[in-house]
Design an enzyme around this catalytic site. Structure first.
Site, PDB file in Angstrom:
ATOM      1  N   LEU A  75     -21.984  -7.609  -4.599  1.00  9.54           N
ATOM      2  CA  LEU A  75     -22.232  -6.958  -3.314  1.00  9.54           C
ATOM      3  C   LEU A  75     -21.291  -5.787  -3.021  1.00  9.54           C
ATOM      4  O   LEU A  75     -21.275  -5.271  -1.907  1.00  9.54           O
ATOM      5  CB  LEU A  75     -22.167  -7.995  -2.189  1.00  9.54           C
ATOM      6  N   HIS A  77     -20.024  -1.957  -3.097  1.00 11.76           N
ATOM      7  CA  HIS A  77     -20.635  -0.631  -3.135  1.00 11.76           C
ATOM      8  C   HIS A  77     -20.028   0.183  -4.272  1.00 11.76           C
ATOM      9  O   HIS A  77     -18.819   0.097  -4.517  1.00 11.76           O
ATOM     10  CB  HIS A  77     -20.370   0.112  -1.818  1.00 11.76           C
ATOM     11  N   MET A 113     -11.371  -4.489  -3.594  1.00 15.70           N
ATOM     12  CA  MET A 113     -11.961  -5.128  -4.772  1.00 15.70           C
ATOM     13  C   MET A 113     -11.689  -4.327  -6.041  1.00 15.70           C
ATOM     14  O   MET A 113     -11.492  -4.892  -7.118  1.00 15.70           O
ATOM     15  CB  MET A 113     -13.463  -5.340  -4.584  1.00 15.70           C
ATOM     16  N   GLU A 114     -11.644  -3.007  -5.915  1.00  9.79           N
ATOM     17  CA  GLU A 114     -11.349  -2.168  -7.082  1.00  9.79           C
ATOM     18  C   GLU A 114      -9.918  -2.404  -7.558  1.00  9.79           C
ATOM     19  O   GLU A 114      -9.666  -2.514  -8.770  1.00  9.79           O
ATOM     20  CB  GLU A 114     -11.589  -0.699  -6.746  1.00  9.79           C
ATOM     21  N   ASP A 128      -5.903 -10.981 -24.134  1.00  8.62           N
ATOM     22  CA  ASP A 128      -6.733 -10.783 -25.320  1.00  8.62           C
ATOM     23  C   ASP A 128      -5.929 -10.236 -26.492  1.00  8.62           C
ATOM     24  O   ASP A 128      -6.090 -10.678 -27.625  1.00  8.62           O
ATOM     25  CB  ASP A 128      -7.898  -9.840 -25.006  1.00  8.62           C
TER      26      ASP A 128
END
Length: 158
Positions: A75, A77, A113-114, A128
């Site tokens: 959700l 943008h 969120m970024e 990793d």
């Protein structure tokens, strides 16, 4: 039904309409940590990891992840980010690496969120690249440190 903005009256998930919101300068800073054996930290810092430059690769992965956040989080943008900066610092007390991700935009919705995605993916990239020598590495906590801009203004973690 609820105060959560991503739920409609029926309780269904939906993307919030930000079309009428004013553009403003918005910034967010998030952090994540990755704990590891002291020998693993030394290997990373000395540049002896078999997969190459762990710190440089993690920095690039964090930047790329910030730009792809809307592809990963349903959700969110898509944003025209104006800046993403990833800082990685060795911390012997963990032992491990502290990651700070800064994201900036001039837009209608925040960049929390970024920043969180960037910090998370940078930590995952370190895992990793070093897992062959230390599978017990631990990621976390990952959290928002600070945000500014928008209707809610300034916020900082305690």
């Amino acid at each position: 039904m609820t105060d959560l903005t991503h739920l409609n009256q029926e309780g269904e998930a939906h993307m919030v309409d930000v079309g009428d919101k004013a553009h403003s300068s918005r910034t967010a800073i998030a952090e994540s940590c990755i704990k590891m054996l002291p020998a693993t930290l030394e290997m990373i810092l000395s540049g002896d990891a078999k997969k190459g430059d762990v710190i440089g690769t993690a920095r690039l992965a964090g930047i790329m992840a910030a730009k792809k956040t809307s592809d990963l989080i349903p959700l969110c943008h898509p944003l025209a980010l104006t800046k993403v900066e990833i800082r990685l610092e060795a911390d012997a007390a963990l032992p491990g690496i502290r990651i700070q991700a800064l994201a900036k935009v001039n837009g209608q919705t925040g960049v929390e969120m970024e920043a969180l995605t960037a910090a998370s993916v940078a930590a995952l990239t370190i895992y990793d690249m070093a897992k062959a020598v230390d599978r017990a590495m631990e990621i976390g906590p990952t959290r928002l440190l600070k945000k500014s801009g928008g209707k809610s203004g300034e916020w900082s973690a305690s």
